[in-house]
Motif scaffolding. Structure first.
Motif, PDB file in Angstrom:
ATOM      1  N   UNK A  80       0.833  -1.219   0.000  1.00 37.03           N
ATOM      2  CA  UNK A  80       0.000   0.000   0.000  1.00 37.03           C
ATOM      3  C   UNK A  80       0.861   1.260   0.000  1.00 37.03           C
ATOM      4  N   UNK A  81       1.857   1.261   0.885  1.00 42.88           N
ATOM      5  CA  UNK A  81       2.729   2.438   0.997  1.00 42.88           C
ATOM      6  C   UNK A  81       3.488   2.681  -0.304  1.00 42.88           C
ATOM      7  N   UNK A  82       3.942   1.578  -0.915  1.00 41.94           N
ATOM      8  CA  UNK A  82       4.719   1.738  -2.152  1.00 41.94           C
ATOM      9  C   UNK A  82       3.822   2.239  -3.279  1.00 41.94           C
ATOM     10  N   UNK A  83       2.538   1.778  -3.301  1.00 44.76           N
ATOM     11  CA  UNK A  83       1.600   2.225  -4.339  1.00 44.76           C
ATOM     12  C   UNK A  83       1.288   3.707  -4.160  1.00 44.76           C
ATOM     13  N   UNK A  84       1.207   4.134  -2.891  1.00 45.02           N
ATOM     14  CA  UNK A  84       0.865   5.527  -2.603  1.00 45.02           C
ATOM     15  C   UNK A  84       2.032   6.466  -2.892  1.00 45.02           C
ATOM     16  N   UNK A  85       3.237   5.931  -2.838  1.00 43.08           N
ATOM     17  CA  UNK A  85       4.431   6.788  -2.952  1.00 43.08           C
ATOM     18  C   UNK A  85       4.603   7.297  -4.382  1.00 43.08           C
TER      19      UNK A  85
END
Lengths: 85, 302
Positions: A80-85
């Motif tokens: 999730x964090x990587x997709x949001x970054x």
């Protein structure tokens, strides 16, 4: 395969557990089941390759790899964090 | 000039250590060695009644035992192995040619079956394992070894070649843990007697790489390692002068050391960094041991 199933597979391949991973529940304590510190490191590297992620330093602790569900939660949160970054 | 370099230069100027041209590799003066010897006598006295036997190891161990220890899994960056020339006359000529022309002459060096000992207790475990099952009540051994770690530094308290004195307990989990707790307490008593500022804290070994972060965090969470910290060249980053380690059954399993009941042995050790403790004494009490506080002199010189 679901994330949890993929993780279960990797735990079986890299966890060097003295028991069959099929006998463990998603919430079973992997350290109690025989996961060593070194095997948990190998498992971490396999997870990173499989999911194309990198565990942040804050997650490099025992609790992250304590159960299949804990690992799945950690992987989901990193993805999730990587997709949001 | 930072505090580390400054203290190191002072030690050189006073002839307490002698530089070699390589950071972390120093000759020791008679004064320095006298303090080490006195400290060792003191610590040997404290553990004598409960020690079954004593050993001193050479600075190398067999490559096979080095591999069994798992050191390359965890600390490949610190390891040193011994290689030597094993060629014929032709190879010798080629080596001399390289030397004469300033080229790398070490290409043809071959493994000797020896590694430099990275931690003083490693050579003990295969010796204990060869004897078969442990005696009732396990075993306590006093030992000492020169150790090597490849970490060149200007910090005089981070030498590449240094001595560790250790007590090692081999037995059940309860015996190993009780031993470690006893020595944590004794460690503080020793530092108090030597009038050194100190505190004990949970610690981790310098495991290699990202995977090592996890090994270190795991070691801390399980409180497997404690260090006796004394400020030597920095109060922010005090130096570990002793360590108190519980290895669980890692070495018992690695070398197949068995308790009487057939279970893998658990091991614990307390390690005294002999050079570091000597440096701490010199730092806090001055460079002339004859002028150290009476209490400290009484402990070490009687």
């Amino acid at each position: 395969m679901t994330t949890a199933e993929i993780i279960r597979d990797l735990v079986g391949k890299h966890g060097k557990l003295p028991v069959d991973v099929a006998t463990l529940g998603d919430d079973s304590d992997l350290y109690t089941a025989g996961l060593s510190s070194f095997a948990s490191v190998q498992l971490m590297l396999a997870l990173e390759e499989q999911f194309d992620i990198e565990f942040p330093e804050t997650m490099l602790k025992r609790a992250t790899f304590a159960s299949i569900r804990a690992i799945a939660d950690a992987v989901d949160s990193i993805v999730r964090d990587q997709a949001a970054a | 000039m930072d505090a580390q370099t400054s203290f190191l230069d002072t030690l050189f100027d006073r002839g307490i250590l002698h530089e070699s041209g390589v950071d972390g590799l120093y000759a020791r003066s008679a004064l320095f060695e006298d303090v080490i010897r006195r400290f060792e006598d003191y610590v040997i006295g404290l553990g004598r009644d409960e020690t079954d036997e004593a050993m001193v190891f050479p600075p190398g161990m067999t490559m096979a035992d080095f591999e069994t220890s798992g050191y390359m899994k965890n600390f490949p960056q610190l390891a040193g192995t011994v290689h030597a020339f094993c060629g014929d006359t032709h190879d010798h000529m080629a080596l001399l040619e390289c030397l004469a022309t300033g080229k790398d002459w070490t290409d043809g060096q071959k493994r000797t079956g020896l590694a430099l000992t990275p931690a003083a207790c490693y050579p003990l475990y295969p010796i204990v394992a060869r004897r078969g099952a442990l005696p009732e009540g396990g075993l306590t051994v006093a030992l000492q070894s020169y150790c090597f770690r490849h970490e060149p530094s200007k910090d005089p308290a981070r030498m590449q070649m240094f001595r560790q004195r250790e007590y090692v307990r081999v037995g059940s989990a309860d015996e190993a843990i009780a031993f470690r707790e006893t020595w944590k307490r004794r460690g503080s008593e020793i530092m108090t007697a030597l009038e050194l500022p100190h505190h004990v804290d949970v610690a981790n070994d310098p495991f290699f790489g990202r995977a090592g972060k996890m090994m270190g965090a795991s070691q801390r969470e399980q409180e497997l390692k404690f260090e006796m910290l004394v400020p030597i060249t920095s109060s922010d980053k005090p130096t570990a002068c002793m360590s108190f380690n519980y290895h669980q059954d890692n070495f018992g399993k690695a070398w197949n050391i068995r308790q009487r009941n057939g279970e893998p042995a658990h091991t614990a050790c307390v390690g005294f960094g002999l050079e570091r403790i000597t440096l701490a004494l010199l730092r806090h009490h001055g460079l002339e041991p004859a002028e150290w506080p009476d209490g400290v002199r009484k402990v070490l010189w009687g």
